[in-house]
Scaffold this motif. Sequence first.
Motif, PDB file in Angstrom:
ATOM      1  N   LEU A  89     -35.057  50.890  11.019  1.00  0.00           N
ATOM      2  CA  LEU A  89     -36.097  49.968  10.529  1.00  0.00           C
ATOM      3  C   LEU A  89     -36.507  48.937  11.576  1.00  0.00           C
ATOM      4  O   LEU A  89     -37.299  48.048  11.286  1.00  0.00           O
ATOM      5  CB  LEU A  89     -35.604  49.269   9.253  1.00  0.00           C
ATOM      6  CG  LEU A  89     -35.442  50.186   8.034  1.00  0.00           C
ATOM      7  CD1 LEU A  89     -34.827  49.427   6.853  1.00  0.00           C
ATOM      8  CD2 LEU A  89     -36.774  50.800   7.617  1.00  0.00           C
ATOM      9  N   SER A  90     -35.973  49.073  12.787  1.00  0.00           N
ATOM     10  CA  SER A  90     -36.310  48.112  13.861  1.00  0.00           C
ATOM     11  C   SER A  90     -37.062  48.764  15.005  1.00  0.00           C
ATOM     12  O   SER A  90     -37.236  48.157  16.058  1.00  0.00           O
ATOM     13  CB  SER A  90     -35.034  47.505  14.447  1.00  0.00           C
ATOM     14  OG  SER A  90     -34.269  46.897  13.478  1.00  0.00           O
ATOM     15  N   ARG A  91     -37.458  49.996  14.821  1.00  0.00           N
ATOM     16  CA  ARG A  91     -38.125  50.687  15.927  1.00  0.00           C
ATOM     17  C   ARG A  91     -39.529  50.146  16.155  1.00  0.00           C
ATOM     18  O   ARG A  91     -40.043  49.375  15.350  1.00  0.00           O
ATOM     19  CB  ARG A  91     -38.218  52.176  15.606  1.00  0.00           C
ATOM     20  CG  ARG A  91     -36.883  52.887  15.703  1.00  0.00           C
ATOM     21  CD  ARG A  91     -37.102  54.350  15.524  1.00  0.00           C
ATOM     22  NE  ARG A  91     -35.853  55.090  15.629  1.00  0.00           N
ATOM     23  CZ  ARG A  91     -35.766  56.399  15.473  1.00  0.00           C
ATOM     24  NH1 ARG A  91     -36.850  57.110  15.195  1.00  0.00           N
ATOM     25  NH2 ARG A  91     -34.611  57.015  15.585  1.00  0.00           N
ATOM     26  N   GLN A  92     -40.105  50.655  17.217  1.00  0.00           N
ATOM     27  CA  GLN A  92     -41.485  50.284  17.568  1.00  0.00           C
ATOM     28  C   GLN A  92     -42.411  50.506  16.377  1.00  0.00           C
ATOM     29  O   GLN A  92     -42.266  51.456  15.629  1.00  0.00           O
ATOM     30  CB  GLN A  92     -41.932  51.172  18.723  1.00  0.00           C
ATOM     31  CG  GLN A  92     -43.338  50.927  19.217  1.00  0.00           C
ATOM     32  CD  GLN A  92     -43.783  52.011  20.193  1.00  0.00           C
ATOM     33  OE1 GLN A  92     -42.976  52.767  20.709  1.00  0.00           O
ATOM     34  NE2 GLN A  92     -45.071  52.080  20.420  1.00  0.00           N
ATOM     35  N   ARG A  93     -43.349  49.595  16.205  1.00  0.00           N
ATOM     36  CA  ARG A  93     -44.313  49.717  15.115  1.00  0.00           C
ATOM     37  C   ARG A  93     -45.693  49.988  15.685  1.00  0.00           C
ATOM     38  O   ARG A  93     -45.971  49.679  16.824  1.00  0.00           O
ATOM     39  CB  ARG A  93     -44.353  48.439  14.288  1.00  0.00           C
ATOM     40  CG  ARG A  93     -42.985  47.994  13.819  1.00  0.00           C
ATOM     41  CD  ARG A  93     -43.096  46.863  12.838  1.00  0.00           C
ATOM     42  NE  ARG A  93     -43.601  47.362  11.570  1.00  0.00           N
ATOM     43  CZ  ARG A  93     -42.845  47.986  10.670  1.00  0.00           C
ATOM     44  NH1 ARG A  93     -41.574  48.196  10.925  1.00  0.00           N
ATOM     45  NH2 ARG A  93     -43.342  48.399   9.540  1.00  0.00           N
ATOM     46  N   LYS A  94     -46.526  50.611  14.826  1.00  0.00           N
ATOM     47  CA  LYS A  94     -47.892  50.921  15.281  1.00  0.00           C
ATOM     48  C   LYS A  94     -48.686  49.635  15.447  1.00  0.00           C
ATOM     49  O   LYS A  94     -48.503  48.711  14.696  1.00  0.00           O
ATOM     50  CB  LYS A  94     -48.579  51.797  14.247  1.00  0.00           C
ATOM     51  CG  LYS A  94     -48.035  53.200  14.219  1.00  0.00           C
ATOM     52  CD  LYS A  94     -48.583  53.942  13.016  1.00  0.00           C
ATOM     53  CE  LYS A  94     -47.838  55.227  12.806  1.00  0.00           C
ATOM     54  NZ  LYS A  94     -48.034  55.787  11.479  1.00  0.00           N
TER      55      LYS A  94
END
Lengths: 79, 184
Positions: B179-184
């Motif tokens: 839930l902490s990965r890169q976001r669009k």
Amino acid sequence: MNNQEKLFQAFASALNIELNQVSPELTYNTIAEWDSTAHMILIAEIEGVFDVMLDTDDIIDMSSVAKAQEILTRYEVQF
Amino acid sequence: MMRNQLSGYGVNMLPIEKPHLELLRQWRNSDFVREQMVSGEIIDEQQQLNWFQNISERQDQQHFIIQYRADYIGAANLKSCDGKPVTEAITLEPGIYIGDERYRSNILAFAPSLVLLDYCFDYLKVNQVTAKVKSQNSAALSYNGKLGYAEVDKDREYTIIALERERYIQSTGTLKNLLSRQRK
């Protein structure tokens, strides 16, 4: 094995269910086997099978088999 | 009292303000939420306003509305277990519900708990958090179990569960990474 078969196999393997239980309609939390822990295993399985790195929004949106296929299409996986 | 918002894992937790009250009341009165509450009574507008005025003045509770993308999706709170202000408490009781049914059966439902528990353990430095869950509510017990909570007491009606920092860290590493990965 085509990509849809690979995807179904990934779900069966990650959720530890029979392949014939996997359908496009299968949805998160509608069977006991697809809980949050299995979802994390599923993400790892799909990333390994298709050699992709999903971003958080796609991990959140991947709430059904059909949705997984739709998301993977955006990562240039062809079905 | 001015309170700051909390953010992480894709969600924002905003201190509850007056404009949020009607949406919160609708959620609070839904069957899904009332079934989880100790008191399942229907709340009218005046009761909701009275509640808001009460919590606005209290130091031993903090209440948030949860935002994902442009939508409000639920509510969360922290209550002191020892009557002290939240910022001085040794043990806190977090509470969360997802009001927007699109996100109830979704891994996103863990995000506000992670934000709240990080806040408890890393910022407020509490030793332990605890929760009282209806013993029949297997979904909530399972959900909390994934966060590392362990049962400490149980009767026919309620199960008391508790969580300490180390156990929380051990239980949530993978979930936090996803839930902490890169976001669009």
